[in-house]
Design an enzyme around this catalytic site. Structure first.
Site, PDB file in Angstrom:
ATOM      1  N   GLY A 229      32.346  25.203  -6.473  1.00 18.09           N
ATOM      2  CA  GLY A 229      31.657  26.196  -7.281  1.00 18.09           C
ATOM      3  C   GLY A 229      30.808  27.120  -6.437  1.00 18.09           C
TER       4      GLY A 229
ATOM      5  N   GLN B 169      37.325  12.216 -12.280  1.00 12.51           N
ATOM      6  CA  GLN B 169      36.522  13.159 -11.498  1.00 12.51           C
ATOM      7  C   GLN B 169      35.372  12.390 -10.830  1.00 12.51           C
ATOM      8  OE1 GLN B 169      33.711  17.084 -12.142  1.00 12.51           O
ATOM      9  NE2 GLN B 169      35.478  16.848 -13.487  1.00 12.51           N
TER      10      GLN B 169
ATOM     11  N   TYR C 231      34.560  16.111  -7.110  1.00 11.90           N
ATOM     12  CA  TYR C 231      33.484  17.101  -7.110  1.00 11.90           C
ATOM     13  C   TYR C 231      32.558  16.878  -5.917  1.00 11.90           C
ATOM     14  CZ  TYR C 231      30.006  13.829  -9.275  1.00 11.90           C
ATOM     15  OH  TYR C 231      29.137  12.801  -9.552  1.00 11.90           O
TER      16      TYR C 231
ATOM     17  N   ARG D 172      28.282  31.039  -6.946  1.00 11.36           N
ATOM     18  CA  ARG D 172      27.793  32.096  -7.833  1.00 11.36           C
ATOM     19  C   ARG D 172      27.992  33.475  -7.216  1.00 11.36           C
ATOM     20  NH1 ARG D 172      22.173  29.066  -9.509  1.00 11.36           N
ATOM     21  NH2 ARG D 172      21.845  29.182  -7.260  1.00 11.36           N
TER      22      ARG D 172
ATOM     23  N   ARG E 138      17.854  19.923  -6.137  1.00 10.49           N
ATOM     24  CA  ARG E 138      17.762  19.482  -4.746  1.00 10.49           C
ATOM     25  C   ARG E 138      16.325  19.482  -4.229  1.00 10.49           C
ATOM     26  NH1 ARG E 138      22.229  23.460  -2.320  1.00 10.49           N
ATOM     27  NH2 ARG E 138      21.073  24.835  -3.744  1.00 10.49           N
TER      28      ARG E 138
ATOM     29  N   ASP F 208      36.658  24.043 -14.196  1.00  5.78           N
ATOM     30  CA  ASP F 208      35.982  22.838 -14.670  1.00  5.78           C
ATOM     31  C   ASP F 208      34.537  23.138 -15.043  1.00  5.78           C
ATOM     32  OD1 ASP F 208      35.896  19.725 -14.809  1.00  5.78           O
ATOM     33  OD2 ASP F 208      34.150  20.274 -13.604  1.00  5.78           O
TER      34      ASP F 208
ATOM     35  N   THR G 174      31.630  24.843 -12.264  1.00  4.81           N
ATOM     36  CA  THR G 174      30.594  25.690 -12.855  1.00  4.81           C
ATOM     37  C   THR G 174      29.265  24.974 -13.084  1.00  4.81           C
ATOM     38  OG1 THR G 174      31.325  25.192 -15.114  1.00  4.81           O
ATOM     39  CG2 THR G 174      32.348  27.089 -14.030  1.00  4.81           C
ATOM     40  N   TRP G 175      29.037  23.854 -12.409  1.00  4.09           N
ATOM     41  CA  TRP G 175      27.735  23.184 -12.555  1.00  4.09           C
ATOM     42  C   TRP G 175      26.610  24.133 -12.159  1.00  4.09           C
ATOM     43  CZ3 TRP G 175      25.949  18.491  -9.090  1.00  4.09           C
ATOM     44  CH2 TRP G 175      24.713  18.011  -9.560  1.00  4.09           C
TER      45      TRP G 175
ATOM     46  N   TYR H 202      26.118  21.167 -18.567  1.00  2.00           N
ATOM     47  CA  TYR H 202      25.707  22.213 -17.626  1.00  2.00           C
ATOM     48  C   TYR H 202      25.002  23.313 -18.425  1.00  2.00           C
ATOM     49  CZ  TYR H 202      29.150  20.057 -14.450  1.00  2.00           C
ATOM     50  OH  TYR H 202      29.878  19.172 -13.680  1.00  2.00           O
TER      51      TYR H 202
END
Length: 324
Positions: free
Chosen positions: A280, A176, A204, A282, A228, A51, A20-21, A56
């Site tokens: 993850g 992790q 991850y 959305r 990014r 996770d 869920t980052w 976050y």
């Protein structure tokens, strides 16, 4: 959905965890209803491992996850494994590491409230804090286990020496680390150490922060509030070289009736010592594609061919708390 026992924790978890980052604000804006639908879709398809982290969005991601799973967290809590992370705090100039006992106690309470639960199945120290002795951090977490607020303890982004030092006070049960086709340094020491000590490994970034989805190009523009947009990983000659490698991987995957995303996730799950890949999204329609990777088996010939293709890649690093 295939499951595995997460090392010494004894927890039976889906081989793919929903991460869920992307729900914390570091990846640009999104529609919360779509994100909730993605979480629900993962649950419907057999994911029982979720996770998140306090950092976050400092509660935003945890709240959204808790709200999305509210009914199940009330009716069948023991069937879900909720993992979160702490040890980072907001400052006037950005994010700082703080794994002090007081910060961890306050962080656990904040996470319990945001998630809407009375205990956390797996609590992980998000990044090593060089300012706080590991024995103090571990001692505080041991106390939180004793009072029932957390069940199991892990670390994230630690190397083998740091894990060993932490474990002298409290055994590290899970790790992790970042791991994907363009970032493989944990193979040298960390993964062998984890295997030797029965540490559950949940990796991850198996899609290299979007690079291994096959959806990016040299002309891709990220929103200003997407980390990014400021990362050298996603611009310049190295980026263009890696995009060429991704195209070759896409062609290889297509011949085997899979997407390059599925190939990348299946590759991480095929590595010795890796129990779980954290993925993850959305959008609910991406969930099906990712979860199908858990059922893909890559043989030795496949793995050798993938190594040959990625030999031309430039190693990709990820962000640190200070850089986001």
């Amino acid at each position: 959905m295939r499951t595995t026992t997460l090392g010494m924790t004894g927890l039976e978890v889906s081989r793919i965890a929903f991460g869920t980052w992307q729900l914390g604000g570091d990846w640009g804006g999104f529609a919360e209803d779509e994100a909730r639908a993605a979480i629900r879709r993962a649950l419907d398809l057999g994911v029982n491992f979720f996770d998140t982290a306090q950092a976050y969005g400092f509660g935003a991601s945890e709240r959204l996850l808790g709200e999305s799973l509210r009914g199940e967290l009330r009716s069948r809590r023991d069937e879900l494994v909720i993992a979160t992370k702490g040890g980072l705090r907001e400052t006037d100039t950005g994010i700082a590491r703080d794994a002090s006992p007081q910060a961890l106690r306050e962080g656990v309470d904040a996470s319990l409230t945001a998630l809407g639960v009375d205990h956390i199945d797996l609590y992980q120290v998000h990044w090593p804090d060089p300012q706080v002795p590991f024995a103090e951090t571990a001692g505080a977490l041991k106390q939180l286990i004793e009072v029932g607020k957390i069940r199991h303890v892990g670390v994230s982004n630690y190397n083998a020496e740091q894990i060993a030092e932490f474990s002298r006070t409290l055994p590290v049960e899970t790790l992790q680390p970042p791991y994907h086709l363009f970032r493989r340094e944990i193979e040298d020491a960390v993964l062998p150490y984890a295997r030797q000590h029965d540490i559950g490994v949940l990796v991850y970034g198996p899609l290299a922060h979007g690079l291994l989805t096959g959806t990016l190009s040299k002309d891709t523009a990220f929103p200003a509030d997407d980390w990014r947009a400021k990362s050298s990983v996603f611009r310049g000659e190295d980026y263009r070289r890696n995009l060429s490698v991704v195209r070759a991987l896409q062609e290889f995957a297509a011949l085997r009736d899979m997407t390059v995303s599925q190939l990348a996730i299946a590759w991480t799950l095929a590595r010795p010592g890796v129990h779980v890949a954290i993925v993850g999204t959305r959008r609910a329609h991406h969930v099906d594609d990712s979860l199908a990777a858990a059922d893909i088996t890559l043989d030795e010939a496949d793995l050798k061919a993938i190594d040959s293709i990625t030999a031309a890649a430039t190693p990709v690093a990820g962000p640190s708390p200070e850089s986001v």
